[in-house]
Design a protein around this motif. Structure first.
Motif, short mmCIF file in Angstrom:
data_model
loop_
_atom_site.label_atom_id
_atom_site.label_comp_id
_atom_site.label_asym_id
_atom_site.label_seq_id
_atom_site.Cartn_x
_atom_site.Cartn_y
_atom_site.Cartn_z
N GLY A 1 10.66 6.55 0.07
CA GLY A 1 11.22 7.62 0.87
C GLY A 1 10.44 8.91 0.87
N VAL A 2 9.11 8.83 0.81
CA VAL A 2 8.29 10.05 0.79
C VAL A 2 7.82 10.38 2.21
N ASP A 3 7.59 11.67 2.45
CA ASP A 3 7.10 12.08 3.77
C ASP A 3 5.61 12.41 3.74
N ASN A 4 4.94 12.11 2.65
CA ASN A 4 3.48 12.31 2.53
C ASN A 4 2.84 11.03 1.99
N ALA A 5 3.21 9.91 2.59
CA ALA A 5 2.77 8.60 2.09
C ALA A 5 1.24 8.47 2.10
N GLU A 6 0.60 8.93 3.16
CA GLU A 6 -0.86 8.79 3.25
C GLU A 6 -1.56 9.61 2.16
N GLN A 7 -1.04 10.80 1.88
CA GLN A 7 -1.63 11.63 0.83
C GLN A 7 -1.51 10.93 -0.53
N ILE A 8 -0.32 10.39 -0.82
CA ILE A 8 -0.12 9.69 -2.10
C ILE A 8 -1.03 8.48 -2.19
N ARG A 9 -1.12 7.71 -1.11
CA ARG A 9 -2.00 6.53 -1.12
C ARG A 9 -3.44 6.92 -1.39
N ASP A 10 -3.90 8.00 -0.74
CA ASP A 10 -5.29 8.42 -0.93
C ASP A 10 -5.54 8.92 -2.35
N LEU A 11 -4.56 9.63 -2.93
CA LEU A 11 -4.71 10.11 -4.31
C LEU A 11 -4.74 8.94 -5.29
N VAL A 12 -3.87 7.97 -5.09
CA VAL A 12 -3.88 6.79 -5.97
C VAL A 12 -5.19 6.04 -5.82
N ARG A 13 -5.65 5.89 -4.59
CA ARG A 13 -6.91 5.18 -4.35
C ARG A 13 -8.08 5.90 -5.02
N ALA A 14 -8.08 7.24 -4.96
CA ALA A 14 -9.15 7.99 -5.62
C ALA A 14 -9.09 7.82 -7.13
N GLY A 15 -7.87 7.80 -7.69
CA GLY A 15 -7.73 7.58 -9.12
C GLY A 15 -8.18 6.20 -9.54
#
Length: 243
Positions: free
Chosen positions: A181-195
């Motif tokens: 239920g997040v409204d910044n899913a792409e940002q979270i995905r990109d941060l996880v991918r970078a990590g």
């Protein structure tokens, strides 16, 4: 009296989870529209229950107007009263539980791991090392698309398909976690991918270690030929000694 604190104490809900290993984590929250979606789902469920109870009440009155055995009638009346009592309690406490379920969601992301905790009556907490993450996906249903929210699915190695495991078991598989239920899913995905990329690059070793590592001596074809000839000479000498 603070109803929230009292209910949390009665349900023995733990305090804020410990941060995951690594750097001070970034925290993400479910979007306000996620609460609206859960509230809508809860409301629709109670509408269905209300329709069922209304039909049950009509049925009990119909049976009572017939020459049915009185014990049967009283049993139906008792079941009807129990149903309405449970429905009213659900109206009172169900809405509070939906609110707490929305508020008590912890999505933490450090440079090494993810920690997710959710649930009130049943608390579920997962910690996933970024080095083990195998797949990232954004899941979004029709209602979520209308409300502008999505779920970020994080999947680690093992356990097969997350959807297949969910079909086989009632509990969510341990190798799958969701930022729901997040409204910044792409940002979270990109941060996880970078990590994940950072952890995998770190797994190759420290570049300084490679700089200070003693290199293997360079072997030329002439050196190889000389070594082979030396071995042949020693073999001939050994054969002659045996004879």
């Amino acid at each position: 009296m603070n109803w929230r604190a009292t209910l949390l104490r009665l349900l023995r809900v733990p305090h804020e989870p410990e941060p995951p290993p690594g750097s001070p984590p970034r925290q993400f929250r479910a979007a306000p529209n996620f609460f609206k979606l859960r509230l809508l789902q809860w409301g629709l469920t109670h509408v269905v229950v209300l329709v069922g109870l209304t039909w049950a009440t009509w049925f009990v009155r119909f049976v009572a107007s017939t020459p049915a055995p009185r014990p049967v009638v009283w049993l139906l009346v008792a079941a009807e009263l129990f149903g309405w009592t449970a429905f009213l309690l659900g109206l009172v406490f169900g809405g509070l539980m939906v609110r707490l379920d929305y508020e008590l969601r912890w999505y933490m992301l450090s440079d090494r791991a993810i920690r997710i905790r959710e649930g009130v009556a049943t608390v579920r907490e997962k910690t996933i090392a970024l080095a083990n993450v195998q797949n990232l996906a954004i899941r979004q249903g029709p209602l979520q698309r209308i409300l502008g929210i999505a779920d970020v699915e994080v999947k680690t190695a093992g356990g097969g398909s997350g959807h297949e495991a969910t079909k086989k078991h009632t509990a969510e598989p341990m190798h799958v976690a969701y930022f729901r239920g997040v409204d910044n899913a792409e940002q979270i995905r990109d941060l996880v991918r970078a990590g994940v990329r950072l952890q995998r690059n770190a797994g190759l070793g420290d570049p300084e270690e490679h700089q200070h590592h003693t290199p293997h001596p360079h072997v030329t074809p002439e050196d190889t030929r000389a070594a082979v000839e030396e071995l042949l000479r020693e073999a001939r000498a050994l054969r002659a000694a045996i004879r």
